[in-house]
Scaffold this motif. Sequence first.
Motif, PDB file in Angstrom:
ATOM      1  N   PRO A   1      26.959 -20.442 -62.773  1.00 38.72           N
ATOM      2  CA  PRO A   1      26.953 -19.172 -62.038  1.00 38.72           C
ATOM      3  C   PRO A   1      28.112 -18.296 -62.488  1.00 38.72           C
ATOM      4  CG  PRO A   1      27.754 -20.936 -60.642  1.00 38.72           C
ATOM      5  CD  PRO A   1      27.273 -21.570 -61.911  1.00 38.72           C
ATOM      6  N   LEU A   2      27.910 -16.987 -62.362  1.00 37.90           N
ATOM      7  CA  LEU A   2      28.943 -16.046 -62.770  1.00 37.90           C
ATOM      8  C   LEU A   2      30.007 -15.968 -61.677  1.00 37.90           C
ATOM      9  CD1 LEU A   2      26.678 -13.203 -64.147  1.00 37.90           C
ATOM     10  CD2 LEU A   2      27.887 -14.954 -65.440  1.00 37.90           C
ATOM     11  N   VAL A   3      31.089 -16.676 -61.860  1.00 41.87           N
ATOM     12  CA  VAL A   3      32.174 -16.681 -60.892  1.00 41.87           C
ATOM     13  C   VAL A   3      33.425 -16.177 -61.592  1.00 41.87           C
ATOM     14  CG1 VAL A   3      33.603 -18.102 -59.393  1.00 41.87           C
ATOM     15  CG2 VAL A   3      31.176 -18.624 -59.655  1.00 41.87           C
ATOM     16  N   GLU A   4      34.015 -15.156 -61.009  1.00 43.15           N
ATOM     17  CA  GLU A   4      35.245 -14.652 -61.592  1.00 43.15           C
ATOM     18  C   GLU A   4      36.398 -15.494 -61.075  1.00 43.15           C
ATOM     19  OE1 GLU A   4      35.872 -10.495 -61.454  1.00 43.15           O
ATOM     20  OE2 GLU A   4      33.745 -10.054 -61.569  1.00 43.15           O
ATOM     21  N   GLU A   5      37.381 -15.629 -61.920  1.00 38.94           N
ATOM     22  CA  GLU A   5      38.532 -16.429 -61.532  1.00 38.94           C
ATOM     23  C   GLU A   5      39.306 -15.734 -60.424  1.00 38.94           C
ATOM     24  OE1 GLU A   5      41.097 -17.692 -64.622  1.00 38.94           O
ATOM     25  OE2 GLU A   5      39.446 -18.105 -65.991  1.00 38.94           O
ATOM     26  N   GLU A   6      39.796 -16.525 -59.496  1.00 42.65           N
ATOM     27  CA  GLU A   6      40.619 -15.981 -58.429  1.00 42.65           C
ATOM     28  C   GLU A   6      42.030 -15.769 -58.954  1.00 42.65           C
ATOM     29  OE1 GLU A   6      40.645 -17.920 -54.695  1.00 42.65           O
ATOM     30  OE2 GLU A   6      38.507 -18.312 -54.735  1.00 42.65           O
ATOM     31  N   PRO A   7      42.750 -14.814 -58.375  1.00 41.09           N
ATOM     32  CA  PRO A   7      44.136 -14.627 -58.799  1.00 41.09           C
ATOM     33  C   PRO A   7      44.969 -15.837 -58.389  1.00 41.09           C
ATOM     34  CG  PRO A   7      43.655 -13.259 -56.909  1.00 41.09           C
ATOM     35  CD  PRO A   7      42.362 -13.880 -57.345  1.00 41.09           C
ATOM     36  N   PRO A   8      46.106 -16.012 -59.001  1.00 43.72           N
ATOM     37  CA  PRO A   8      46.923 -17.176 -58.647  1.00 43.72           C
ATOM     38  C   PRO A   8      47.365 -17.131 -57.191  1.00 43.72           C
ATOM     39  CG  PRO A   8      48.127 -15.665 -60.081  1.00 43.72           C
ATOM     40  CD  PRO A   8      46.716 -15.179 -60.012  1.00 43.72           C
ATOM     41  N   GLU A   9      47.650 -18.306 -56.661  1.00 51.69           N
ATOM     42  CA  GLU A   9      48.066 -18.406 -55.260  1.00 51.69           C
ATOM     43  C   GLU A   9      49.389 -17.693 -55.008  1.00 51.69           C
ATOM     44  OE1 GLU A   9      46.435 -19.716 -52.637  1.00 51.69           O
ATOM     45  OE2 GLU A   9      44.715 -20.114 -53.921  1.00 51.69           O
ATOM     46  N   ASP A  10      50.207 -17.526 -56.025  1.00 55.09           N
ATOM     47  CA  ASP A  10      51.499 -16.880 -55.822  1.00 55.09           C
ATOM     48  C   ASP A  10      51.460 -15.384 -56.162  1.00 55.09           C
ATOM     49  OD1 ASP A  10      51.118 -17.269 -58.509  1.00 55.09           O
ATOM     50  OD2 ASP A  10      53.210 -17.777 -58.925  1.00 55.09           O
ATOM     51  N   ALA A  11      50.264 -14.785 -56.192  1.00 53.40           N
ATOM     52  CA  ALA A  11      50.161 -13.342 -56.433  1.00 53.40           C
ATOM     53  C   ALA A  11      50.866 -12.616 -55.294  1.00 53.40           C
ATOM     54  CB  ALA A  11      48.702 -12.917 -56.508  1.00 53.40           C
ATOM     55  N   PRO A  12      51.613 -11.538 -55.585  1.00 50.26           N
ATOM     56  CA  PRO A  12      52.385 -10.872 -54.537  1.00 50.26           C
ATOM     57  C   PRO A  12      51.528 -10.307 -53.407  1.00 50.26           C
ATOM     58  CG  PRO A  12      52.501  -9.647 -56.607  1.00 50.26           C
ATOM     59  CD  PRO A  12      51.787 -10.922 -56.880  1.00 50.26           C
ATOM     60  N   CYS A  13      50.310  -9.918 -53.709  1.00 43.49           N
ATOM     61  CA  CYS A  13      49.483  -9.324 -52.657  1.00 43.49           C
ATOM     62  C   CYS A  13      48.923 -10.366 -51.694  1.00 43.49           C
ATOM     63  CB  CYS A  13      48.354  -8.510 -53.276  1.00 43.49           C
ATOM     64  SG  CYS A  13      47.314  -9.439 -54.398  1.00 43.49           S
ATOM     65  N   ARG A  14      48.852 -11.599 -52.098  1.00 45.99           N
ATOM     66  CA  ARG A  14      48.332 -12.640 -51.201  1.00 45.99           C
ATOM     67  C   ARG A  14      49.231 -12.864 -50.001  1.00 45.99           C
ATOM     68  NH1 ARG A  14      44.457 -17.221 -53.159  1.00 45.99           N
ATOM     69  NH2 ARG A  14      43.130 -15.936 -54.451  1.00 45.99           N
ATOM     70  N   SER A  15      50.505 -12.495 -50.124  1.00 46.58           N
ATOM     71  CA  SER A  15      51.420 -12.713 -49.004  1.00 46.58           C
ATOM     72  C   SER A  15      51.069 -11.819 -47.816  1.00 46.58           C
ATOM     73  CB  SER A  15      52.858 -12.467 -49.439  1.00 46.58           C
ATOM     74  OG  SER A  15      53.033 -11.113 -49.807  1.00 46.58           O
ATOM     75  N   TRP A  16      50.490 -10.651 -48.055  1.00 47.79           N
ATOM     76  CA  TRP A  16      50.177  -9.772 -46.924  1.00 47.79           C
ATOM     77  C   TRP A  16      48.694  -9.682 -46.609  1.00 47.79           C
ATOM     78  CZ3 TRP A  16      47.379  -5.448 -48.388  1.00 47.79           C
ATOM     79  CH2 TRP A  16      47.482  -5.045 -49.717  1.00 47.79           C
ATOM     80  N   HIS A  17      47.795  -9.975 -47.522  1.00 50.40           N
ATOM     81  CA  HIS A  17      46.376  -9.919 -47.136  1.00 50.40           C
ATOM     82  C   HIS A  17      45.707 -11.276 -47.129  1.00 50.40           C
ATOM     83  CE1 HIS A  17      44.667 -10.468 -51.141  1.00 50.40           C
ATOM     84  NE2 HIS A  17      45.272  -9.395 -51.607  1.00 50.40           N
ATOM     85  N   GLY A  18      46.374 -12.313 -47.583  1.00 51.26           N
ATOM     86  CA  GLY A  18      45.784 -13.648 -47.557  1.00 51.26           C
ATOM     87  C   GLY A  18      44.676 -13.791 -48.580  1.00 51.26           C
ATOM     88  N   ARG A  19      43.796 -14.746 -48.366  1.00 50.64           N
ATOM     89  CA  ARG A  19      42.678 -14.967 -49.285  1.00 50.64           C
ATOM     90  C   ARG A  19      41.614 -13.908 -49.031  1.00 50.64           C
ATOM     91  NH1 ARG A  19      40.782 -20.461 -51.408  1.00 50.64           N
ATOM     92  NH2 ARG A  19      39.142 -19.746 -52.805  1.00 50.64           N
ATOM     93  N   TRP A  20      41.256 -13.207 -50.067  1.00 52.02           N
ATOM     94  CA  TRP A  20      40.284 -12.119 -49.962  1.00 52.02           C
ATOM     95  C   TRP A  20      39.425 -12.152 -51.209  1.00 52.02           C
ATOM     96  CZ3 TRP A  20      40.894  -6.482 -51.527  1.00 52.02           C
ATOM     97  CH2 TRP A  20      39.915  -5.686 -50.933  1.00 52.02           C
ATOM     98  N   ILE A  21      38.094 -12.105 -51.050  1.00 53.70           N
ATOM     99  CA  ILE A  21      37.200 -12.317 -52.187  1.00 53.70           C
ATOM    100  C   ILE A  21      37.268 -11.199 -53.216  1.00 53.70           C
ATOM    101  CG2 ILE A  21      35.621 -13.781 -50.909  1.00 53.70           C
ATOM    102  CD1 ILE A  21      33.747 -11.380 -50.661  1.00 53.70           C
ATOM    103  N   TYR A  22      37.724 -10.009 -52.834  1.00 56.36           N
ATOM    104  CA  TYR A  22      37.771  -8.903 -53.777  1.00 56.36           C
ATOM    105  C   TYR A  22      39.130  -8.759 -54.458  1.00 56.36           C
ATOM    106  CZ  TYR A  22      33.502  -7.735 -51.361  1.00 56.36           C
ATOM    107  OH  TYR A  22      32.257  -7.789 -50.822  1.00 56.36           O
ATOM    108  N   CYS A  23      40.061  -9.628 -54.145  1.00 52.88           N
ATOM    109  CA  CYS A  23      41.414  -9.534 -54.699  1.00 52.88           C
ATOM    110  C   CYS A  23      41.403  -9.871 -56.181  1.00 52.88           C
ATOM    111  CB  CYS A  23      42.342 -10.479 -53.950  1.00 52.88           C
ATOM    112  SG  CYS A  23      43.999 -10.528 -54.644  1.00 52.88           S
TER     113      CYS A  23
END
Length: 119
Positions: free
Chosen positions: A40-62
């Motif tokens: 299936p066409l799955v795009e890679e998720e950004p790394p867990e230590d991405a700076p934006c994850r600290s304020w929006h958490g896990r988000w499928i469009y990140c």
Amino acid sequence: PGGAKPTATVVERDCAYDEFLQREATLPRRKERWDKDKAPLVEEEPPEDAPCRSWHGRWIYCRGNCSRVDFSDVWQDILGRDDEVLPSAPAGKALNLEAGLLSFGMLAQVGYAVESYRQ
């Protein structure tokens, strides 16, 4: 009642649309099914230590480079800050605009029916 029976007549149909219908009949009616063996066409998720994850958490469009936007003034009728509010048009230009709209029949006006109802 014992008269001669009418002979059967054979009707031949000759229409240009028949060619199209026959061509459509040879095409497959369904789309091909998705091959289950394909990945299936799955795009890679950004790394867990991405700076934006600290304020929006896990988000499928990140995508790892989100920018924080302040929507606290979304219900206020301003365009950004107070110094960015557009200046109002001079009175002369407003009259020219109304005259132009009137010439095209696009100026909102009270019509004859409303005027006659008021009287």
